[in-house]
Scaffold this motif. Structure first.
Motif, mmCIF file in Angstrom:
data_model
loop_
_atom_site.group_PDB
_atom_site.id
_atom_site.type_symbol
_atom_site.label_atom_id
_atom_site.label_comp_id
_atom_site.label_asym_id
_atom_site.label_seq_id
_atom_site.Cartn_x
_atom_site.Cartn_y
_atom_site.Cartn_z
ATOM 1 N N ALA A 56 0.828 -1.198 0.000
ATOM 2 C CA ALA A 56 0.000 0.000 0.000
ATOM 3 C C ALA A 56 0.865 1.252 0.000
ATOM 4 N N VAL A 57 0.372 2.280 -0.671
ATOM 5 C CA VAL A 57 1.061 3.575 -0.662
ATOM 6 C C VAL A 57 0.690 4.317 0.619
ATOM 7 N N SER A 58 1.704 4.795 1.323
ATOM 8 C CA SER A 58 1.482 5.435 2.621
ATOM 9 C C SER A 58 1.720 6.937 2.623
ATOM 10 N N ALA A 59 2.415 7.461 1.606
ATOM 11 C CA ALA A 59 2.729 8.899 1.600
ATOM 12 C C ALA A 59 3.100 9.328 0.194
ATOM 13 N N ALA A 60 2.952 10.625 -0.076
ATOM 14 C CA ALA A 60 3.335 11.193 -1.376
ATOM 15 C C ALA A 60 3.901 12.585 -1.161
ATOM 16 N N ALA A 61 4.808 12.990 -2.065
ATOM 17 C CA ALA A 61 5.421 14.310 -1.967
ATOM 18 C C ALA A 61 5.972 14.707 -3.329
ATOM 19 N N ALA A 62 6.353 15.974 -3.445
ATOM 20 C CA ALA A 62 7.009 16.480 -4.649
ATOM 21 C C ALA A 62 8.213 17.297 -4.230
ATOM 22 N N SER A 63 9.256 17.275 -5.057
ATOM 23 C CA SER A 63 10.461 18.042 -4.742
ATOM 24 C C SER A 63 10.178 19.539 -4.856
ATOM 25 N N ARG A 64 11.015 20.337 -4.201
ATOM 26 C CA ARG A 64 10.804 21.786 -4.188
ATOM 27 C C ARG A 64 10.891 22.400 -5.580
ATOM 28 N N ASP A 65 11.771 21.842 -6.418
ATOM 29 C CA ASP A 65 11.913 22.415 -7.755
ATOM 30 C C ASP A 65 10.896 21.866 -8.746
ATOM 31 N N GLY A 66 10.049 20.949 -8.297
ATOM 32 C CA GLY A 66 8.978 20.436 -9.146
ATOM 33 C C GLY A 66 9.421 19.473 -10.224
ATOM 34 N N THR A 67 10.635 18.942 -10.127
ATOM 35 C CA THR A 67 11.126 18.041 -11.177
ATOM 36 C C THR A 67 10.896 16.569 -10.870
ATOM 37 N N VAL A 68 10.613 16.249 -9.602
ATOM 38 C CA VAL A 68 10.461 14.854 -9.203
ATOM 39 C C VAL A 68 9.265 14.715 -8.267
ATOM 40 N N LEU A 69 8.472 13.671 -8.511
ATOM 41 C CA LEU A 69 7.387 13.283 -7.619
ATOM 42 C C LEU A 69 7.777 11.982 -6.934
ATOM 43 N N ALA A 70 7.196 11.703 -5.773
ATOM 44 C CA ALA A 70 7.571 10.489 -5.059
ATOM 45 C C ALA A 70 6.404 9.960 -4.233
ATOM 46 N N VAL A 71 6.389 8.639 -4.035
ATOM 47 C CA VAL A 71 5.494 8.015 -3.057
ATOM 48 C C VAL A 71 6.309 7.034 -2.219
ATOM 49 N N GLY A 72 5.855 6.820 -0.991
ATOM 50 C CA GLY A 72 6.420 5.805 -0.113
ATOM 51 C C GLY A 72 5.384 4.730 0.141
ATOM 52 N N THR A 73 5.848 3.512 0.426
ATOM 53 C CA THR A 73 4.940 2.383 0.641
ATOM 54 C C THR A 73 5.143 1.753 2.015
ATOM 55 N N VAL A 74 4.200 0.907 2.395
ATOM 56 C CA VAL A 74 4.312 0.202 3.669
ATOM 57 C C VAL A 74 5.405 -0.867 3.618
ATOM 58 N N GLU A 75 5.914 -1.167 2.437
ATOM 59 C CA GLU A 75 7.026 -2.103 2.289
ATOM 60 C C GLU A 75 8.378 -1.403 2.424
ATOM 61 N N GLY A 76 8.374 -0.083 2.601
ATOM 62 C CA GLY A 76 9.619 0.653 2.771
ATOM 63 C C GLY A 76 10.221 1.189 1.493
ATOM 64 N N GLU A 77 9.526 1.002 0.376
ATOM 65 C CA GLU A 77 10.043 1.493 -0.897
ATOM 66 C C GLU A 77 9.656 2.950 -1.118
ATOM 67 N N ILE A 78 10.528 3.661 -1.819
ATOM 68 C CA ILE A 78 10.211 5.000 -2.309
ATOM 69 C C ILE A 78 10.316 4.970 -3.825
ATOM 70 N N TRP A 79 9.226 5.325 -4.482
ATOM 71 C CA TRP A 79 9.178 5.388 -5.944
ATOM 72 C C TRP A 79 9.377 6.831 -6.376
ATOM 73 N N LEU A 80 10.299 7.043 -7.316
ATOM 74 C CA LEU A 80 10.632 8.368 -7.817
ATOM 75 C C LEU A 80 10.169 8.499 -9.261
ATOM 76 N N VAL A 81 9.401 9.563 -9.526
ATOM 77 C CA VAL A 81 8.869 9.805 -10.865
ATOM 78 C C VAL A 81 9.362 11.170 -11.334
ATOM 79 N N ALA A 82 10.322 11.168 -12.250
ATOM 80 C CA ALA A 82 10.774 12.425 -12.853
ATOM 81 C C ALA A 82 9.687 12.935 -13.790
ATOM 82 N N VAL A 83 9.404 14.222 -13.754
ATOM 83 C CA VAL A 83 8.264 14.730 -14.522
ATOM 84 C C VAL A 83 8.447 14.527 -16.033
ATOM 85 N N GLU A 84 9.708 14.478 -16.498
ATOM 86 C CA GLU A 84 9.895 14.258 -17.933
ATOM 87 C C GLU A 84 9.561 12.832 -18.361
#
Length: 344
Positions: free
Chosen positions: A20-48
């Protein structure tokens, strides 16, 4: 609504992940989005690469659930707290640095460009932007349930049992301003102009304080506990979950006391689980128990579907600070990212 009306289909992408996804955030410069999961993973999504889910990067960050995920003090990274008692910095390229390891969960994390803060039990530690130097340690009467800096980074608030503690970040001597109200406070939102602090209660209601004079405000009538709330960009409205619509309390014209809330984006019988205010426009993103995500204009009440049901309860939402992109996650492990920019 047909799926071709969904912005996710026309202007984004999605993929399913472990846990399950437990949290979401975006970098200050707006170039990367991210989510964290209950498994301890962080997924990084570059906007490009927002429409190329095969290019999204996964980082094995925490041993146990990601409990909190926020933008780093710098331009493009993230800070996270976890069940493994660690505070981590994750760079846009996936590099992970441990900033703290303790004996209790790192429940909550907050940051400004110059300061970061994290809570473990009753304690909150403030550090410099690099995360190496402890500026101060703030003690609270009970376990901290939420933390936040004000918009200017000058004041710091922590909610806990029986109220909220308010501190000045740069104070030479730490004297706390206590905002008291008996009961369990489980979430918190600070007014963008510093006019008020609102907490979600264990009961199905909100409590607030007007900071100019400490006046108490009570907002009740919810059929369910409020798990998510956010002030609109100018502080005119407080958007909340807890009903089968986005409940909007007016913070203008003497409100919210004595004024009824407005409701947006109602889905009869389906509860709103998550809200997130757009940083540049008077819009609210709302996620629901069935996986529906809607984008609602607070002025016209026009509603655009980001995606419709079928992905599990929406558990995380975030916009980039510039407002051109958003990311979401669900309890069934779906991650979606959408390009909302005019050229998208």
């Amino acid at each position: 609504m047909s799926e071709m009306h969904e912005l996710l289909v026309a202007r984004g992408a999605e993929r399913r992940v472990e846990g399950a996804v437990s949290a979401a955030a975006a970098s200050r410069d707006g170039t990367v989005l991210a989510v964290g999961t209950v498994e301890g993973e962080i997924w990084l999504v570059a906007v490009e690469s927002i429409r190329s889910p095969e290019a999204w990067r996964v980082v094995a960050a925490h041993h146990g659930a990601v409990l909190s995920l926020v933008a780093d003090t710098g331009a493009s990274g993230f800070l996270s707290g976890g069940e493994d008692n660690r505070l981590l910095r994750t760079e846009a390229d996936g590099t992970v640095t441990e900033l703290f390891r303790g004996r209790r969960w790192v429940d909550h994390v907050a940051s400004t460009p110059s300061t970061l803060a994290f809570s473990t039990g009753k304690q909150v530690e403030l550090r410099d932007a690099h995360g190496a130097t402890t500026l101060k340690t703030l003690e609270h009467p009970s376990t901290v349930s939420a933390i936040a800096f004000d918009a200017k980074g000058k004041r710091f608030a922590a909610s806990h049992y029986n109220g909220v503690s308010l501190w000045f970040v740069q104070a030479k001597v730490d004297s706390v301003r206590m905002l008291e109200w008996k009961g369990s406070h489980i979430g918190m939102a600070l007014h963008p102009a510093g006019d008020a602090i609102v907490t979600a209660m264990q009961e199905n209601e909100l409590h607030g304080w007007r900071l100019s004079d400490g006046h108490n405000m009570r907002m009740s009538g919810y059929p369910r506990q409020v798990a998510s709330m956010a002030f609109t960009r100018n502080g005119k409205w407080l958007a909340t979950s807890g009903a089968d619509a986005v409940v909007m309390w007016p913070f203008f014209g003497g409100g919210p006391m004595g004024k009824p809330p407005t409701e947006l984006a109602r889905l009869p019988g389906v509860f709103c689980s998550r809200v997130c205010a757009h940083p540049r426009h008077d819009m609210i993103a709302a996620g629901y128990d069935d996986g529906t995500i809607l984008l609602a204009d607070t002025g016209s009440e026009r509603v655009l579907p980001i995606c419709m049901s079928g992905r599990g309860k929406v558990s995380a939402l975030a916009f980039t600070p510039q407002g051109g992109f958003m990311i979401f996650g669900t309890e069934d492990g779906w991650i979606g990212a959408v390009d909302l920019s005019s050229q998208g």
